[in-house]
Write a protein that holds these residues in place. Structure first.
Motif, PDB file in Angstrom:
ATOM      1  N   ALA A  58      24.901   6.261   2.614  1.00  0.00           N
ATOM      2  CA  ALA A  58      23.539   5.919   3.038  1.00  0.00           C
ATOM      3  C   ALA A  58      22.669   5.611   1.832  1.00  0.00           C
ATOM      4  O   ALA A  58      22.866   6.151   0.743  1.00  0.00           O
ATOM      5  CB  ALA A  58      22.925   7.069   3.840  1.00  0.00           C
ATOM      6  N   GLU A  59      21.714   4.743   2.056  1.00  0.00           N
ATOM      7  CA  GLU A  59      20.683   4.432   1.065  1.00  0.00           C
ATOM      8  C   GLU A  59      19.440   5.238   1.428  1.00  0.00           C
ATOM      9  O   GLU A  59      18.908   5.104   2.532  1.00  0.00           O
ATOM     10  CB  GLU A  59      20.392   2.931   1.083  1.00  0.00           C
ATOM     11  CG  GLU A  59      19.410   2.456   0.042  1.00  0.00           C
ATOM     12  CD  GLU A  59      19.247   0.950   0.060  1.00  0.00           C
ATOM     13  OE1 GLU A  59      18.119   0.474  -0.177  1.00  0.00           O
ATOM     14  OE2 GLU A  59      20.249   0.242   0.334  1.00  0.00           O
ATOM     15  N   VAL A  60      19.007   6.095   0.513  1.00  0.00           N
ATOM     16  CA  VAL A  60      17.930   7.036   0.792  1.00  0.00           C
ATOM     17  C   VAL A  60      16.783   6.814  -0.196  1.00  0.00           C
ATOM     18  O   VAL A  60      16.969   6.954  -1.409  1.00  0.00           O
ATOM     19  CB  VAL A  60      18.431   8.491   0.680  1.00  0.00           C
ATOM     20  CG1 VAL A  60      17.304   9.484   0.952  1.00  0.00           C
ATOM     21  CG2 VAL A  60      19.586   8.736   1.641  1.00  0.00           C
ATOM     22  N   PRO A  61      15.580   6.461   0.270  1.00  0.00           N
ATOM     23  CA  PRO A  61      14.422   6.405  -0.626  1.00  0.00           C
ATOM     24  C   PRO A  61      14.085   7.809  -1.127  1.00  0.00           C
ATOM     25  O   PRO A  61      13.985   8.751  -0.338  1.00  0.00           O
ATOM     26  CB  PRO A  61      13.302   5.844   0.263  1.00  0.00           C
ATOM     27  CG  PRO A  61      14.023   5.162   1.392  1.00  0.00           C
ATOM     28  CD  PRO A  61      15.265   5.979   1.622  1.00  0.00           C
ATOM     29  N   MET A  62      13.904   7.939  -2.447  1.00  0.00           N
ATOM     30  CA  MET A  62      13.633   9.243  -3.051  1.00  0.00           C
ATOM     31  C   MET A  62      12.432   9.126  -3.980  1.00  0.00           C
ATOM     32  O   MET A  62      12.363   8.215  -4.816  1.00  0.00           O
ATOM     33  CB  MET A  62      14.850   9.729  -3.838  1.00  0.00           C
ATOM     34  CG  MET A  62      14.667  11.072  -4.521  1.00  0.00           C
ATOM     35  SD  MET A  62      16.182  11.629  -5.348  1.00  0.00           S
ATOM     36  CE  MET A  62      17.172  12.088  -3.915  1.00  0.00           C
ATOM     37  N   ARG A 105       3.394   7.799   1.824  1.00  0.00           N
ATOM     38  CA  ARG A 105       2.035   7.711   1.302  1.00  0.00           C
ATOM     39  C   ARG A 105       1.049   7.314   2.387  1.00  0.00           C
ATOM     40  O   ARG A 105      -0.061   7.848   2.464  1.00  0.00           O
ATOM     41  CB  ARG A 105       1.980   6.702   0.152  1.00  0.00           C
ATOM     42  CG  ARG A 105       0.590   6.614  -0.477  1.00  0.00           C
ATOM     43  CD  ARG A 105       0.529   5.630  -1.622  1.00  0.00           C
ATOM     44  NE  ARG A 105      -0.765   5.751  -2.282  1.00  0.00           N
ATOM     45  CZ  ARG A 105      -1.886   5.179  -1.863  1.00  0.00           C
ATOM     46  NH1 ARG A 105      -1.863   4.439  -0.773  1.00  0.00           N
ATOM     47  NH2 ARG A 105      -3.022   5.351  -2.512  1.00  0.00           N
ATOM     48  N   ILE A 106       1.443   6.381   3.233  1.00  0.00           N
ATOM     49  CA  ILE A 106       0.527   5.819   4.222  1.00  0.00           C
ATOM     50  C   ILE A 106       0.233   6.801   5.350  1.00  0.00           C
ATOM     51  O   ILE A 106      -0.800   6.702   6.018  1.00  0.00           O
ATOM     52  CB  ILE A 106       1.115   4.502   4.774  1.00  0.00           C
ATOM     53  CG1 ILE A 106       1.101   3.436   3.680  1.00  0.00           C
ATOM     54  CG2 ILE A 106       0.359   4.027   5.983  1.00  0.00           C
ATOM     55  CD1 ILE A 106      -0.262   3.209   3.049  1.00  0.00           C
ATOM     56  N   SER A 107       1.101   7.783   5.559  1.00  0.00           N
ATOM     57  CA  SER A 107       0.863   8.729   6.656  1.00  0.00           C
ATOM     58  C   SER A 107      -0.436   9.512   6.465  1.00  0.00           C
ATOM     59  O   SER A 107      -1.053   9.922   7.450  1.00  0.00           O
ATOM     60  CB  SER A 107       2.040   9.700   6.781  1.00  0.00           C
ATOM     61  OG  SER A 107       2.166  10.507   5.624  1.00  0.00           O
ATOM     62  N   THR A 108      -0.871   9.696   5.222  1.00  0.00           N
ATOM     63  CA  THR A 108      -2.113  10.448   4.999  1.00  0.00           C
ATOM     64  C   THR A 108      -3.361   9.666   5.401  1.00  0.00           C
ATOM     65  O   THR A 108      -4.171  10.169   6.190  1.00  0.00           O
ATOM     66  CB  THR A 108      -2.202  10.917   3.539  1.00  0.00           C
ATOM     67  OG1 THR A 108      -1.086  11.769   3.250  1.00  0.00           O
ATOM     68  CG2 THR A 108      -3.489  11.703   3.306  1.00  0.00           C
ATOM     69  N   PRO A 109      -3.575   8.419   4.902  1.00  0.00           N
ATOM     70  CA  PRO A 109      -4.747   7.690   5.396  1.00  0.00           C
ATOM     71  C   PRO A 109      -4.696   7.420   6.893  1.00  0.00           C
ATOM     72  O   PRO A 109      -5.738   7.358   7.547  1.00  0.00           O
ATOM     73  CB  PRO A 109      -4.738   6.386   4.582  1.00  0.00           C
ATOM     74  CG  PRO A 109      -3.393   6.279   3.998  1.00  0.00           C
ATOM     75  CD  PRO A 109      -2.888   7.678   3.827  1.00  0.00           C
ATOM     76  N   TYR A 160       1.827   2.437  -5.960  1.00  0.00           N
ATOM     77  CA  TYR A 160       1.756   3.033  -4.629  1.00  0.00           C
ATOM     78  C   TYR A 160       3.160   3.337  -4.097  1.00  0.00           C
ATOM     79  O   TYR A 160       3.368   4.321  -3.412  1.00  0.00           O
ATOM     80  CB  TYR A 160       1.039   2.099  -3.660  1.00  0.00           C
ATOM     81  CG  TYR A 160      -0.453   2.003  -3.868  1.00  0.00           C
ATOM     82  CD1 TYR A 160      -1.178   3.068  -4.377  1.00  0.00           C
ATOM     83  CD2 TYR A 160      -1.154   0.842  -3.554  1.00  0.00           C
ATOM     84  CE1 TYR A 160      -2.546   2.988  -4.554  1.00  0.00           C
ATOM     85  CE2 TYR A 160      -2.520   0.751  -3.724  1.00  0.00           C
ATOM     86  CZ  TYR A 160      -3.215   1.827  -4.232  1.00  0.00           C
ATOM     87  OH  TYR A 160      -4.562   1.754  -4.405  1.00  0.00           O
ATOM     88  N   ASN A 161       4.119   2.456  -4.405  1.00  0.00           N
ATOM     89  CA  ASN A 161       5.506   2.675  -3.994  1.00  0.00           C
ATOM     90  C   ASN A 161       6.243   3.396  -5.121  1.00  0.00           C
ATOM     91  O   ASN A 161       6.949   2.784  -5.928  1.00  0.00           O
ATOM     92  CB  ASN A 161       6.178   1.340  -3.664  1.00  0.00           C
ATOM     93  CG  ASN A 161       5.656   0.756  -2.369  1.00  0.00           C
ATOM     94  OD1 ASN A 161       6.076   1.159  -1.288  1.00  0.00           O
ATOM     95  ND2 ASN A 161       4.724  -0.176  -2.463  1.00  0.00           N
ATOM     96  N   HIS A 162       6.038   4.699  -5.188  1.00  0.00           N
ATOM     97  CA  HIS A 162       6.575   5.501  -6.287  1.00  0.00           C
ATOM     98  C   HIS A 162       7.872   6.172  -5.835  1.00  0.00           C
ATOM     99  O   HIS A 162       7.941   7.385  -5.644  1.00  0.00           O
ATOM    100  CB  HIS A 162       5.525   6.543  -6.706  1.00  0.00           C
ATOM    101  CG  HIS A 162       5.880   7.315  -7.936  1.00  0.00           C
ATOM    102  ND1 HIS A 162       6.020   6.725  -9.171  1.00  0.00           N
ATOM    103  CD2 HIS A 162       6.139   8.633  -8.122  1.00  0.00           C
ATOM    104  CE1 HIS A 162       6.329   7.635 -10.064  1.00  0.00           C
ATOM    105  NE2 HIS A 162       6.418   8.815  -9.453  1.00  0.00           N
ATOM    106  N   LEU A 207       0.819  -1.216   0.000  1.00  0.00           N
ATOM    107  CA  LEU A 207       0.000   0.000   0.000  1.00  0.00           C
ATOM    108  C   LEU A 207       0.852   1.265   0.000  1.00  0.00           C
ATOM    109  O   LEU A 207       0.319   2.373  -0.093  1.00  0.00           O
ATOM    110  CB  LEU A 207      -0.926   0.011   1.224  1.00  0.00           C
ATOM    111  CG  LEU A 207      -2.209  -0.812   1.072  1.00  0.00           C
ATOM    112  CD1 LEU A 207      -2.877  -1.016   2.423  1.00  0.00           C
ATOM    113  CD2 LEU A 207      -3.165  -0.140   0.101  1.00  0.00           C
ATOM    114  N   GLY A 208       2.169   1.116   0.101  1.00  0.00           N
ATOM    115  CA  GLY A 208       3.058   2.262   0.046  1.00  0.00           C
ATOM    116  C   GLY A 208       3.951   2.339   1.254  1.00  0.00           C
ATOM    117  O   GLY A 208       3.755   1.655   2.252  1.00  0.00           O
TER     118      GLY A 208
END
Length: 406
Positions: free
Chosen positions: A247-251, A130-134, A260-262, A125-126
């Motif tokens: 470091a590995e950083v999600p961007m 993304r999930i912080s909003t729902p 959903y995982n954009h 679902l992300g």
């Protein structure tokens, strides 16, 4: 993929106070969750010839677990969170679960006993961004908008066309890289002890700051600089060489949003040998270079081509993925993931939110992850570590806390 590498997203919220009527507060949260399309689904993955599909799943009280907490301190609550979230979700039955702890002493921002709610949710679902909003809507935020998905190319018959376009765009990116019009790809880095298979107890910790107390152009850059100092000191104490530390950083990726995982994981240098001002400049420059490369049309065309991959072919590839394979070079030696949870505009019953944390999961090649989570002006830098990766986690957190001081 989650069948081979468990990857539930864990978002933790602290609230000032305990609801006067816990059952009523849970009923309010349940009703709000029933109104959200992201929280009323599970995965149907029964067909080998098709992609998994989202199907409806009612929100009932089985998704809410209230835990008794002996001792009741913030530190003991975090220790219990590692236990309850170790039971990974089966998204075919339920895509999320909410763990609730009440009467917790020491919740950041709470003057007395507080409440902690931990949303454990399928990464399908992300991620936390993304999930912080729902999640916030479930706790009472008004007007939140959850990012949707743009239409992708239509399957097998378009694969040759988009594949050709992707190959052409890739050739152009190679030419642009050689000509200096776009930054080159990030260098891989030698694997360190933090990249060993996680072993031993796992720990969660948080360091809380206000935004005004963090140096650097962004919260993420400030956190990366502090992680550089703390992790380098920790590695030196263990007899390791931190000179190549990264470091590995999600961007987040540019549009269109095809999933959903954009986002993509990028490698960032941490430059522990530099003084803080220069280190911050170099880290910010690395992040900017990764953004500019990610904005090249070839990256978008590669995503469009991947989106047309027939489901049986993708399943065949996933079946052959071996999570136990070790590599000598990695994208980064620790993960640093940032989530902006927005304003402090929601509550648990009548208890207002004071702090939010995200705890990225560990993987076979990553035993140390960090979350940088902002809500209002409060920033929580979280640590999720295996003992094999970091040794004395409290000593590491003390170093991180010191590095974050203005």
């Amino acid at each position: 993929m989650s069948a081979k590498i468990p990857n539930d997203t864990v978002l933790l919220y602290g609230f000032a106070g305990v609801p006067a009527d816990l059952e009523q507060a849970l009923e309010q949260i349940t009703e709000r969750a029933r109104g959200g399309p992201d929280l009323t689904v599970r995965i149907d993955d029964e067909g080998r010839l098709t992609y998994p599909a989202w199907v409806h799943r009612d929100v009932d009280r089985s998704l809410f677990v209230v835990h008794e907490l002996e001792g009741g301190t913030w530190e003991e609550c975090l220790a219990q969170v590692t236990v309850v979230t170790a039971d990974q979700l089966d998204a075919g039955l339920a895509a999320w679960r909410l763990h609730v702890f009440t009467d917790v002493e020491g919740v950041p921002g709470a003057a007395g006993p507080g409440t902690v709610a931990v949303l454990q949710i399928s990464h399908a679902l992300g991620g936390g961004g993304r999930i912080s909003t729902p999640a916030a809507i479930m706790f009472g935020r008004l007007g939140g908008v959850v990012p949707g998905i743009d239409a992708a190319p239509d399957g097998l018959f378009t694969l040759p066309i988009v594949g050709f376009r992707a190959a052409r765009a890739h050739r152009q990116m190679v030419e642009d890289t050689d000509a200096g019009r776009v930054p080159p790809p990030a260098d891989l880095r030698p694997a360190l002890r933090t990249n060993a298979v996680p072993a031993g107890p796992r720990h969660l910790r948080t360091v809380v700051r206000t935004r005004s107390h963090l140096s650097g152009p962004t919260v993420t850059v400030a956190a990366l600089s502090a992680v550089s100092v703390a992790l380098a000191e920790n590695l030196v104490a263990a007899g390791d060489d931190p000179s190549s530390l990264g470091a590995e950083v999600p961007m987040a990726k540019p549009p269109p949003r095809l999933a959903y995982n954009h986002f993509g994981n990028v490698g960032i240098g941490l430059y522990p040998e530099l003084a803080e001002p220069e280190r911050i400049v170099r880290i910010a420059a690395d992040l900017d270079a990764r953004r500019r490369r990610a904005a090249h049309p070839a990256m978008r065309m590669a995503d469009l081509a991947f989106a047309t991959t027939p489901a049986p072919l993708l399943r065949w590839g996933m079946d052959r993925f071996d999570p136990d394979v070790r590599v000598a070079e990695v994208t980064g030696n620790a993960v640093v993931s940032s989530v902006n949870c927005g304003a402090r505009d929601f509550s648990f019953g009548d208890a207002p939110v004071t702090v939010a944390s995200v705890f990225p999961g560990l993987s076979p090649m990553m035993g140390l992850t960090h979350g940088v989570c902002g809500i209002g002006g409060t920033i929580a830098i979280s640590v999720h570590a295996a003992e094999s990766a970091i040794g004395d986690v409290d000593a590491y957190v003390e170093r991180l806390d010191a590095a974050l001081r203005p």
